[in-house]
Write an enzyme that holds these catalytic residues in place. Structure first.
Site, PDB file in Angstrom:
ATOM      1  N   GLU A 145       0.863  -1.166   0.000  1.00  0.00           N
ATOM      2  CA  GLU A 145       0.000   0.000   0.000  1.00  0.00           C
ATOM      3  C   GLU A 145       0.909   1.228   0.000  1.00  0.00           C
ATOM      4  O   GLU A 145       1.788   1.341   0.857  1.00  0.00           O
ATOM      5  CB  GLU A 145      -0.889   0.010   1.245  1.00  0.00           C
ATOM      6  CG  GLU A 145      -1.852   1.161   1.209  1.00  0.00           C
ATOM      7  CD  GLU A 145      -2.794   1.224   2.414  1.00  0.00           C
ATOM      8  OE1 GLU A 145      -2.750   0.330   3.267  1.00  0.00           O
ATOM      9  OE2 GLU A 145      -3.569   2.210   2.471  1.00  0.00           O
ATOM     10  N   ARG A 172       4.916 -12.561  10.035  1.00  0.00           N
ATOM     11  CA  ARG A 172       5.651 -11.354   9.678  1.00  0.00           C
ATOM     12  C   ARG A 172       7.015 -11.352  10.369  1.00  0.00           C
ATOM     13  O   ARG A 172       7.217 -12.024  11.366  1.00  0.00           O
ATOM     14  CB  ARG A 172       4.901 -10.061   9.985  1.00  0.00           C
ATOM     15  CG  ARG A 172       4.043  -9.985  11.195  1.00  0.00           C
ATOM     16  CD  ARG A 172       3.549  -8.551  11.420  1.00  0.00           C
ATOM     17  NE  ARG A 172       2.615  -8.109  10.432  1.00  0.00           N
ATOM     18  CZ  ARG A 172       2.664  -6.969   9.726  1.00  0.00           C
ATOM     19  NH1 ARG A 172       3.566  -6.131   9.888  1.00  0.00           N
ATOM     20  NH2 ARG A 172       1.796  -6.645   8.849  1.00  0.00           N
ATOM     21  N   LYS A 191       4.355   0.585  10.016  1.00  0.00           N
ATOM     22  CA  LYS A 191       4.443   1.877   9.340  1.00  0.00           C
ATOM     23  C   LYS A 191       3.950   2.998  10.241  1.00  0.00           C
ATOM     24  O   LYS A 191       4.475   4.096  10.201  1.00  0.00           O
ATOM     25  CB  LYS A 191       3.579   1.845   8.073  1.00  0.00           C
ATOM     26  CG  LYS A 191       4.252   1.177   6.898  1.00  0.00           C
ATOM     27  CD  LYS A 191       3.408   1.386   5.654  1.00  0.00           C
ATOM     28  CE  LYS A 191       3.190   0.083   4.949  1.00  0.00           C
ATOM     29  NZ  LYS A 191       2.185   0.107   3.920  1.00  0.00           N
TER      30      LYS A 191
HETATM   31  P1  ATP Z   1       2.616  -2.276   8.182  1.00  0.00           P
HETATM   32  O1  ATP Z   1       1.994  -3.142   9.217  1.00  0.00           O
HETATM   33  O2  ATP Z   1       4.065  -2.013   8.374  1.00  0.00           O
HETATM   34  O3  ATP Z   1       1.843  -1.026   7.916  1.00  0.00           O
HETATM   35  P2  ATP Z   1       1.338  -3.445   5.936  1.00  0.00           P
HETATM   36  O4  ATP Z   1       1.045  -4.882   5.969  1.00  0.00           O
HETATM   37  O5  ATP Z   1       0.188  -2.557   6.163  1.00  0.00           O
HETATM   38  O6  ATP Z   1       2.569  -3.144   6.870  1.00  0.00           O
HETATM   39  P3  ATP Z   1       1.588  -3.306   3.105  1.00  0.00           P
HETATM   40  O7  ATP Z   1       2.112  -2.214   2.267  1.00  0.00           O
HETATM   41  O8  ATP Z   1       0.150  -3.632   3.012  1.00  0.00           O
HETATM   42  O9  ATP Z   1       2.001  -2.969   4.596  1.00  0.00           O
HETATM   43  O10 ATP Z   1       2.458  -4.616   2.896  1.00  0.00           O
HETATM   44  C1  ATP Z   1       2.769  -5.152   1.644  1.00  0.00           C
HETATM   45  C2  ATP Z   1       3.088  -6.600   1.803  1.00  0.00           C
HETATM   46  O11 ATP Z   1       4.201  -6.767   2.683  1.00  0.00           O
HETATM   47  C3  ATP Z   1       1.929  -7.355   2.395  1.00  0.00           C
HETATM   48  O12 ATP Z   1       1.782  -8.579   1.705  1.00  0.00           O
HETATM   49  C4  ATP Z   1       2.345  -7.579   3.828  1.00  0.00           C
HETATM   50  O13 ATP Z   1       1.765  -8.721   4.351  1.00  0.00           O
HETATM   51  C5  ATP Z   1       3.867  -7.676   3.713  1.00  0.00           C
HETATM   52  N1  ATP Z   1       4.497  -7.279   4.979  1.00  0.00           N
HETATM   53  C6  ATP Z   1       4.306  -6.133   5.663  1.00  0.00           C
HETATM   54  N2  ATP Z   1       5.005  -6.139   6.809  1.00  0.00           N
HETATM   55  C7  ATP Z   1       5.658  -7.325   6.866  1.00  0.00           C
HETATM   56  C8  ATP Z   1       6.546  -7.946   7.805  1.00  0.00           C
HETATM   57  N3  ATP Z   1       6.908  -7.332   8.931  1.00  0.00           N
HETATM   58  N4  ATP Z   1       7.026  -9.178   7.515  1.00  0.00           N
HETATM   59  C9  ATP Z   1       6.681  -9.789   6.386  1.00  0.00           C
HETATM   60  N5  ATP Z   1       5.855  -9.278   5.466  1.00  0.00           N
HETATM   61  C10 ATP Z   1       5.339  -8.058   5.685  1.00  0.00           C
HETATM   62 MG    MG Z   2      -1.490  -3.809   4.450  1.00  0.00          MG
END
Ligand code: ATP
Ligand code: MG
Length: 560
Positions: free
Chosen positions: A35, A261, A271
């Site tokens: 995102e 994760r 984030k």
């Molecule tokens: P955050 O919790 O940091 O805001 P998010 O999941 O909202 O992260 P996205 O931009 O939606 O951020 O993530 C893109 C991809 O990266 C998704 O498939 C998500 O599951 C993966 N991802 C995000 N954080 C992690 C992590 N700590 N370890 C592994 N994969 C991750």
């Molecule tokens: Mg997300």
């Protein structure tokens, strides 16, 4: 430093191989769906490595898809930075760049299709009322009074939602599933909401936006993804994911698979928190070398190779865990040990005058660029009568077992001669040693006939007249405790911020070969650690960031 090896820990690889063997799939198509509401961090790197590797291993494809369905938090700057980061990590999506926002019209048509099937309805309860109707984990929810609206009325209202006839929050489109489902996500989840906001790609074309639960499975289906890998918090959404795909009569049947994760000790990964650290000025920006963002790690001197090896090593698991940050540091140290050129740099200079070395004489001594890599060759380092050594390498009154320079004790200067301390000059006021007077033994030149003479220590140095001044930033963990949330009641994780996570040294002296060192180039400062040139550095004002100390000074967090 316990972690699964990539092969052992990768249950996803096993699923994919099984699907190919049994004929459930005849190809592998994955996607990385960020995102664009923030910069990527090392957790994302784990997901990137996983998605690209799984596809590459089977000649498959990986899409980069921006999951840009929330106009209020997303913007173009993030879109561009994310692409740069994925490329920097060494992955190429070719022409497979997609945006969920490109599917807005198709998603809308899917929603209309679901209304016609009687599978969705327009609800006019307020957000608060919807929450109250949802029930709890132990109590079932209640049907909304609008749940029984006719298909015609739903079609009409949904069209008018799109046509901007209503204010934000006046109506939502909900799936009609089961308000008594034990899985709360199945209690008529919201699929569309009204949001009068300008989207960074579609502008004002839309004022209704699909939710993640609706847009994500259908984007996967539209792109014909086979294995949709996401993190564990979406496990409870899988039922809904499958419902959306099946009820929409999408041709493709992507499969959602969840993995743990990545969490690291001594840092934060969400984030939201990274944004808070930046906004509140706890760090200097998104690329602060103390952050686990890819921009921060790059500025710290991390290489994509080291990050990839790390991600490969930790593998993927089905249960959440925390990886010690020391393991990440281990992999950058290994990588830089193989390729970083060695140089001499003095962080806290102490002046040394070699009394019997002719004034005005300069020798060019040969120094080895990388003992791990013969092809890296040698370079010349100037030697002269006045040098700088590290303050720590001299003690006027040495503690026991201090083998470096002391009055009467000899040391070798790396690539040069054996010297002996014959006196000191002190600041009259403070009593501090400001200069060490030495003599050298001309017979002991390194690699010369007498060079075999034994002394207990070899220290690094630079020639005062030739050295270049530099600023050096020493970085340490951003948080004191392994778990930043380990705080007394009433405090938040920021109470754990390490007040000494950045130590700035000025007046450091580095050998002249570093004068024009390019931004982000990594070096080993002999006996000190790995350092990289900060992008703000310039030939007249060098700045180095410490990537990692030479040896692991952090014992395992679990050690007593
Ligand atoms: P955050 O919790 O940091 O805001 P998010 O999941 O909202 O992260 P996205 O931009 O939606 O951020 O993530 C893109 C991809 O990266 C998704 O498939 C998500 O599951 C993966 N991802 C995000 N954080 C992690 C992590 N700590 N370890 C592994 N994969 C991750
Ligand atoms: Mg997300």
């Amino acid at each position: 430093m316990a972690a699964d090896s990539s092969q052992a820990g990768n249950f996803i690889r096993e699923i994919v191989e099984h699907d190919l063997k049994t004929g459930k799939r005849d190809r592998v198509a994955t996607r990385f769906p960020p995102e664009p509401n923030g910069y990527l961090h090392i957790g994302h790197a784990k997901s990137i490595c996983l998605n690209f590797a799984i596809a590459q291993e089977h000649g498959g494809t990986t899409n980069l898809r921006f999951d840009d369905t929330n106009p209020t938090t997303e913007n173009l700057e993030y879109v561009e930075a994310i692409q740069a980061d994925v490329r920097w990590m060494g992955f190429d999506w070719g022409d497979r760049l997609f945006y969920a926002s490109d599917y807005f019209e198709r998603l809308y048509q899917y929603a209309v299709h679901l209304i016609r099937k009687g599978k969705t309805y327009v609800d006019s309860l307020s957000a608060e009322e919807i929450r109250q109707h949802r029930g709890t984990l132990t109590e079932p929810g209640k049907d909304s009074p609008y749940r029984t609206r006719s298909v015609e009325e739903n079609l009409d209202l949904f069209a008018r939602m799109r046509a901007a006839e209503f204010a934000d929050g006046a109506h939502v489109l909900r799936a009609k599933i089961d308000m008594a489902s034990p899985n709360v996500n199945m209690r008529d989840p919201t699929l569309y909401r009204i949001r009068h906001a300008v989207h960074h790609r579609t502008g004002s074309a839309w004022c209704i936006y699909p939710t993640y639960d609706f847009a994500h499975p259908l984007s996967d289906a539209i792109e014909d993804i086979t294995h949709s890998l996401c993190t564990l918090e979406f496990e409870d959404h899988r039922l809904l994911y499958d419902w959306v795909v099946a009820e929409s009569n999408a041709k493709a049947r992507p499969q959602q698979i969840e993995f743990a994760r990545l969490n690291l000790t001594h840092t934060v990964m969400s984030k939201r928190r990274l944004l808070e650290l930046v906004d509140k000025g706890h760090v200097a920006g998104w690329d602060d070398p103390r952050l686990p963002t890819l921009k921060g790690l790059r500025r710290r001197g991390y290489t994509p190779e080291a990050i990839r090896t790390f991600c490969d090593h930790i593998g993927v698991a089905k249960r959440d865990g925390v990886v010690e940050i020391g393991l990440l540091e281990h992999f950058i140290r290994e990588d830089l040990n193989r390729r970083a050129p060695r140089v001499m740099g003095v962080l806290r200079p102490l002046r040394v005058v070699i009394e019997n070395y002719p004034e005005g004489q300069v020798e060019e001594l040969e120094a080895i660029n990388n003992p791990e890599d013969a092809s890296a060759g040698t370079r010349k380092v100037p030697f002269s009568r006045v040098l700088y050594i590290e303050q720590d390498d001299f003690r006027e009154v040495p503690p026991k077992k201090f083998f470096r320079l002391t009055p009467g004790q000899e040391v070798r200067l790396r690539y040069a001669y054996i010297i002996q301390c014959v006196g000191v000059v002190k600041d009259e006021r403070t009593g501090e040693v400001t200069e060490v007077r030495c003599t050298y033994d001309p017979e002991t030149k390194s690699r010369g006939p007498q060079s075999g003479r034994k002394v207990k220590a070899t220290i690094h140095w630079v020639s005062a007249a030739h050295a270049v001044e530099a600023t050096v930033r020493l970085y340490d963990h951003l948080f004191l405790k392994p778990d930043p949330d380990d705080v007394p009641e009433g405090q938040d994780y920021t109470a754990n911020l390490n007040p000494h996570s950045l130590e700035r040294l000025t007046g450091c002296r580095v050998e002249p070969s570093l004068a024009g060192a390019p931004a982000l180039r990594g070096y080993q400062f002999e006996r000190q650690g790995y350092f990289c040139v900060d992008p703000d550095s310039s030939p007249g004002a060098l700045i180095f960031n410490r990537t990692v100390a030479l040896r692991d000074s952090y014992k395992s967090d679990k050690a007593p």
